[in-house]
Design a protein around this motif. Structure first.
Motif, short mmCIF file in Angstrom:
data_model
loop_
_atom_site.label_atom_id
_atom_site.label_comp_id
_atom_site.label_asym_id
_atom_site.label_seq_id
_atom_site.Cartn_x
_atom_site.Cartn_y
_atom_site.Cartn_z
N LEU A 114 0.92 -1.13 0.58
CA LEU A 114 0.15 0.16 -0.18
C LEU A 114 0.93 0.98 0.09
N VAL A 115 1.99 1.18 0.84
CA VAL A 115 2.80 2.42 0.77
C VAL A 115 3.58 2.63 -0.52
N ARG A 116 3.38 1.64 -1.40
CA ARG A 116 4.75 1.79 -2.58
C ARG A 116 3.71 2.17 -3.42
N HIS A 117 2.57 1.42 -3.20
CA HIS A 117 1.20 2.36 -4.37
C HIS A 117 0.94 3.41 -4.25
N VAL A 118 0.85 4.04 -2.89
CA VAL A 118 0.59 5.29 -2.73
C VAL A 118 1.35 6.26 -3.57
N ALA A 119 2.99 5.80 -3.19
CA ALA A 119 4.01 7.03 -3.63
C ALA A 119 4.09 6.83 -5.04
N GLN A 120 4.13 5.83 -5.81
CA GLN A 120 3.60 5.58 -6.92
C GLN A 120 2.60 7.02 -7.09
N LEU A 121 1.37 6.57 -6.73
CA LEU A 121 0.17 7.25 -7.31
C LEU A 121 0.76 8.60 -7.13
N THR A 122 0.74 9.05 -6.22
CA THR A 122 0.95 10.95 -5.80
C THR A 122 2.22 11.40 -6.13
N GLY A 123 3.23 10.76 -6.11
CA GLY A 123 4.82 11.20 -6.97
C GLY A 123 5.09 11.35 -5.23
N LEU A 124 5.12 10.69 -3.27
CA LEU A 124 5.07 11.33 -2.47
C LEU A 124 6.31 10.77 -2.92
N ASP A 125 7.19 10.70 -2.26
CA ASP A 125 8.81 9.80 -1.86
C ASP A 125 8.79 8.68 -0.69
N LEU A 126 8.94 7.71 -0.24
CA LEU A 126 8.56 6.89 -0.05
C LEU A 126 8.44 6.89 1.70
N LEU A 127 9.18 8.26 1.47
CA LEU A 127 9.02 7.51 3.56
C LEU A 127 7.75 8.30 3.71
#
Length: 326
Positions: free
Chosen positions: A264-277
């Motif tokens: 879920l964290v990686r999916h959210v990062a991919q979708l939003t452009g947020l860095d992983l942390l």
């Protein structure tokens, strides 16, 4: 529209190792009849599953279906249009060495095994209820009908054959109440045609499927599928109108939890452009964690985030909304 009944030859007990019973076209509604997990053999409270069923012939799934255009490395989106119990009575039970609150072959204790007992649940489609009736008293209560599919999967990779009761990266016995009408399940494709199969309908189930058996019932199912070409999905994901969900299957339960949250964290990062942390922080403060099952050869946990926190980011190019409109 494609139509598949649960007649002999149209269902089986594994993912992988079986030829397709038919071919289906993405975007075209598919209707299927599924059997309950006992294959229709438990009809009364005296039909103890250990007597009328034969292991490993439990948890039949209708299929597999060859999906046109699906190739390894793609993602198969399976949208549940409708689920309607096709029997007036649902069935649950306890088993001597199965369930979350008894000793098993993996968790051994000196306690006596649980009694084997069957409960029948009257299903009222007009009132949208299932009636719990205690076996040893007059206690009864109506519960909301909340139909779901316990088992949906594709053929595993590398020629592997898995029993339908096992959840893993190919799907299988996920047993999450989130997989009801209006939900879209995303599965990675491992073989040409994906070889989709499904079954194990539940009139309702609590989180964890604690006793090991939901309110099991044969189900009339309508789904529609889409192939997302060139996009892999490493662990099952699910989407509803309000949430994005990642599913993890493993033992011990904490590893299933970790798999779901990490994806879920990686999916959210991919979708939003947020860095992983940054994505890790957002998920940590918003996640919904639910147990699918804690009784099968592997356990299932889901990690979900409400879409309202994603600032309009859309998963898989909006396939959920497109299939919702079919």
């Amino acid at each position: 529209m494609s139509d598949f009944d649960a007649e002999p030859g149209h269902y089986g007990y594994t993912f992988g190792g079986r030829e397709a019973i038919g071919e289906v076209k993405p975007g075209t509604p598919i209707t299927l009849r599924t059997l309950d997990c006992f294959g229709g053999k438990v009809r009364t409270v005296d039909d103890l599953p250990s007597r009328v069923c034969e292991f490993p012939y439990l948890n039949p799934v209708t299929g597999p279906l060859h999906v046109q255009g699906a190739q390894p490395g793609d993602t198969l989106a399976v949208h549940v249009v409708s689920l309607t119990p096709s029997a007036p009575v649902g069935i649950s039970s306890t088993f001597p060495h199965f369930g979350a609150l008894t000793s098993t072959g993996l968790t051994r204790t000196l306690q006596a095994p649980l009694d084997e007992r069957v409960w029948l649940y009257d299903i009222d489609l007009d009132r949208q209820t299932v009636r719990y009736q205690a076996r040893n008293s007059a206690y009864a209560v109506d519960l909301p009908l909340a139909p779901m599919l316990g088992t949906v999967g594709v053929a595993p990779a590398a020629g592997e054959v898995r029993q339908t009761i096992v959840p893993d990266v190919h799907g299988g016995n996920l047993d999450t109440p989130l997989l009801g009408p209006g939900a879209t399940l995303y599965l990675g494709v491992n073989v040409p045609g994906a070889l989709l199969a499904l079954g194990d309908g539940h009139a309702r189930q609590g989180d964890g499927e604690v006793c090991g058996v939901a309110v099991e019932v044969a189900m009339d199912v309508t789904i529609v599928v889409e192939v997302i070409s060139g996009v892999p999905t490493g662990t099952p994901r699910l989407e509803t109108d309000t949430q994005l969900v990642s599913l993890g299957a493993a033992r011990p339960l904490e590893d299933a939890f970790r798999i779901s949250q990490e994806d879920l964290v990686r999916h959210v990062a991919q979708l939003t452009g947020l860095d992983l942390l940054d994505a890790y922080q957002l998920v940590s403060q918003t996640t919904h964690a639910r147990a699918g099952n804690v009784v099968d050869p592997q356990y299932v946990m889901s990690g979900a985030i409400d879409k309202r926190y994603l600032n309009g980011a859309v998963a898989y190019g909006g396939v959920h909304d497109r299939l919702r409109a079919v």
